[in-house]
Scaffold this motif. Sequence first.
Motif, PDB file in Angstrom:
ATOM      1  N   THR A 189       6.859  -5.834   0.630  1.00 43.49           N
ATOM      2  CA  THR A 189       7.973  -4.925   0.900  1.00 43.49           C
ATOM      3  C   THR A 189       7.424  -3.684   1.599  1.00 43.49           C
ATOM      4  N   THR A 190       8.296  -2.747   1.885  1.00 48.91           N
ATOM      5  CA  THR A 190       7.832  -1.503   2.493  1.00 48.91           C
ATOM      6  C   THR A 190       6.906  -0.717   1.562  1.00 48.91           C
ATOM      7  N   ALA A 191       6.892  -1.046   0.285  1.00 44.46           N
ATOM      8  CA  ALA A 191       5.927  -0.428  -0.627  1.00 44.46           C
ATOM      9  C   ALA A 191       4.502  -0.787  -0.215  1.00 44.46           C
ATOM     10  N   ASP A 192       4.317  -2.025   0.231  1.00 50.75           N
ATOM     11  CA  ASP A 192       2.998  -2.458   0.686  1.00 50.75           C
ATOM     12  C   ASP A 192       2.645  -1.820   2.026  1.00 50.75           C
ATOM     13  N   ILE A 193       3.632  -1.686   2.892  1.00 47.79           N
ATOM     14  CA  ILE A 193       3.399  -1.013   4.163  1.00 47.79           C
ATOM     15  C   ILE A 193       2.900   0.408   3.915  1.00 47.79           C
ATOM     16  N   MET A 194       3.500   1.075   2.937  1.00 50.44           N
ATOM     17  CA  MET A 194       3.107   2.445   2.619  1.00 50.44           C
ATOM     18  C   MET A 194       1.726   2.506   1.958  1.00 50.44           C
ATOM     19  N   MET A 195       1.484   1.658   0.965  1.00 52.27           N
ATOM     20  CA  MET A 195       0.221   1.714   0.227  1.00 52.27           C
ATOM     21  C   MET A 195      -0.955   1.197   1.038  1.00 52.27           C
ATOM     22  N   GLY A 196      -0.712   0.302   1.963  1.00 49.55           N
ATOM     23  CA  GLY A 196      -1.805  -0.331   2.694  1.00 49.55           C
ATOM     24  C   GLY A 196      -2.746   0.651   3.369  1.00 49.55           C
ATOM     25  N   PHE A 197      -2.192   1.644   4.053  1.00 52.47           N
ATOM     26  CA  PHE A 197      -3.038   2.605   4.754  1.00 52.47           C
ATOM     27  C   PHE A 197      -3.950   3.352   3.788  1.00 52.47           C
ATOM     28  N   ASN A 198      -3.436   3.709   2.616  1.00 55.79           N
ATOM     29  CA  ASN A 198      -4.235   4.452   1.635  1.00 55.79           C
ATOM     30  C   ASN A 198      -5.472   3.688   1.198  1.00 55.79           C
ATOM     31  N   LEU A 199      -5.371   2.376   1.188  1.00 60.69           N
ATOM     32  CA  LEU A 199      -6.463   1.542   0.682  1.00 60.69           C
ATOM     33  C   LEU A 199      -7.382   1.043   1.780  1.00 60.69           C
ATOM     34  N   ALA A 253       0.799  -8.500 -10.138  1.00 58.95           N
ATOM     35  CA  ALA A 253       1.697  -8.868  -9.045  1.00 58.95           C
ATOM     36  C   ALA A 253       0.898  -9.128  -7.782  1.00 58.95           C
ATOM     37  N   GLU A 254       1.405 -10.015  -6.948  1.00 56.62           N
ATOM     38  CA  GLU A 254       0.716 -10.342  -5.700  1.00 56.62           C
ATOM     39  C   GLU A 254       0.775  -9.195  -4.704  1.00 56.62           C
ATOM     40  N   PHE A 255       1.864  -8.443  -4.746  1.00 54.14           N
ATOM     41  CA  PHE A 255       2.059  -7.318  -3.838  1.00 54.14           C
ATOM     42  C   PHE A 255       2.489  -6.087  -4.627  1.00 54.14           C
ATOM     43  N   PHE A 256       2.343  -4.916  -4.032  1.00 51.88           N
ATOM     44  CA  PHE A 256       2.863  -3.714  -4.676  1.00 51.88           C
ATOM     45  C   PHE A 256       4.370  -3.821  -4.824  1.00 51.88           C
ATOM     46  N   GLY A 257       5.006  -4.516  -3.895  1.00 50.83           N
ATOM     47  CA  GLY A 257       6.441  -4.721  -3.972  1.00 50.83           C
ATOM     48  C   GLY A 257       6.863  -5.806  -4.928  1.00 50.83           C
ATOM     49  N   GLY A 258       5.913  -6.449  -5.602  1.00 49.61           N
ATOM     50  CA  GLY A 258       6.246  -7.517  -6.551  1.00 49.61           C
ATOM     51  C   GLY A 258       5.808  -8.871  -6.041  1.00 49.61           C
ATOM     52  N   SER A 259       6.731  -9.818  -6.013  1.00 41.70           N
ATOM     53  CA  SER A 259       6.389 -11.190  -5.604  1.00 41.70           C
ATOM     54  C   SER A 259       6.397 -11.358  -4.092  1.00 41.70           C
ATOM     55  N   TYR A 272      -6.488  -8.204  -2.879  1.00 38.20           N
ATOM     56  CA  TYR A 272      -5.217  -7.902  -2.202  1.00 38.20           C
ATOM     57  C   TYR A 272      -5.452  -7.608  -0.728  1.00 38.20           C
ATOM     58  N   LEU A 273      -6.472  -6.811  -0.421  1.00 37.05           N
ATOM     59  CA  LEU A 273      -6.740  -6.460   0.967  1.00 37.05           C
ATOM     60  C   LEU A 273      -7.162  -7.672   1.782  1.00 37.05           C
ATOM     61  N   GLN A 274      -7.828  -8.604   1.148  1.00 33.56           N
ATOM     62  CA  GLN A 274      -8.163  -9.838   1.865  1.00 33.56           C
ATOM     63  C   GLN A 274      -6.896 -10.615   2.191  1.00 33.56           C
ATOM     64  N   ARG A 275      -5.935 -10.631   1.274  1.00 32.05           N
ATOM     65  CA  ARG A 275      -4.661 -11.313   1.547  1.00 32.05           C
ATOM     66  C   ARG A 275      -3.909 -10.621   2.680  1.00 32.05           C
ATOM     67  N   ILE A 276      -3.923  -9.291   2.644  1.00 32.46           N
ATOM     68  CA  ILE A 276      -3.250  -8.539   3.699  1.00 32.46           C
ATOM     69  C   ILE A 276      -3.911  -8.817   5.038  1.00 32.46           C
ATOM     70  N   GLY A 277      -5.226  -8.852   5.046  1.00 34.37           N
ATOM     71  CA  GLY A 277      -5.971  -9.071   6.280  1.00 34.37           C
ATOM     72  C   GLY A 277      -5.754 -10.437   6.891  1.00 34.37           C
ATOM     73  N   GLU A 278      -5.247 -11.367   6.093  1.00 33.41           N
ATOM     74  CA  GLU A 278      -4.963 -12.711   6.595  1.00 33.41           C
ATOM     75  C   GLU A 278      -3.562 -12.832   7.194  1.00 33.41           C
ATOM     76  N   ARG A 279      -2.749 -11.808   7.036  1.00 28.26           N
ATOM     77  CA  ARG A 279      -1.393 -11.856   7.565  1.00 28.26           C
ATOM     78  C   ARG A 279      -1.411 -11.676   9.085  1.00 28.26           C
ATOM     79  N   PRO A 280      -0.820 -12.619   9.819  1.00 25.65           N
ATOM     80  CA  PRO A 280      -0.809 -12.506  11.287  1.00 25.65           C
ATOM     81  C   PRO A 280      -0.223 -11.188  11.776  1.00 25.65           C
ATOM     82  N   ALA A 281       0.833 -10.701  11.112  1.00 29.03           N
ATOM     83  CA  ALA A 281       1.460  -9.458  11.548  1.00 29.03           C
ATOM     84  C   ALA A 281       0.506  -8.276  11.391  1.00 29.03           C
TER      85      ALA A 281
END
Length: 209
Positions: A153-163, A144-150, A183-192
């Motif tokens: 979601t807030t699942a990614d908000i929660m898991m992100g700090f751990n990683l 899956a692209e995200f912990f929340g699936g496609s 995955y972390l590279q994708r997260i790091g590219e998010r403007p938010a």
Amino acid sequence: MLTVHHLRISQSERIVWLCEELGLEYDLKLYTRRSDNNLAPDDYKALHPMGIAPVITDGDFVLGESGAICEYIDRKHGSARLSPGPEYPDFAGHLFWFHFSNATFMTNGMMALVAGRMGGDTPEFVAVRVAKAWALAEARLAEAEFFGGSQLTTADIMMGFNLTTSRMFGGADLASFPNIAAYLQRIGERPAYRRAMEKCEPGMTPKLD
């Protein structure tokens, strides 16, 4: 006014990221850890009976606990955009990772950290659980692209700090986890995410590798 009380280098960064993903107006107050013991200062501890991060205030209302705050903000202020319901194809996956984050992943990681800080060896059952948790996260991100699936979601908000930031206290080398690294590279590219980290940890490079 919704206020996020962020203790520097702590899991309260999740809440700043959530607010940025939702495009909310909020007040951000930063608190620096004590120099003598690296714990929260007294004015942060006074915010909530538990005295730990994260904490938000919404008018006169005070709320602690990462998962509760994520659900509260997303449902009350974000129209539940990051909390998919039963109609979502990966609803169960979202729920699992949302709760797994602190109930299992962080709990076992903290036990290993405390054992090390006390000069002892990590108990074997803890080491096994930590290894299984990282392997499970790696497998999830292979499918899956995200912990929340496609979608995020807030699942990614929660898991992100751990990683990410959590690994500043000790943690796995991402060389063994290519799916997590991607995955972390994708997260790091998010403007938010970038806005959130610039606001809550000014001058710190996010730990994405």
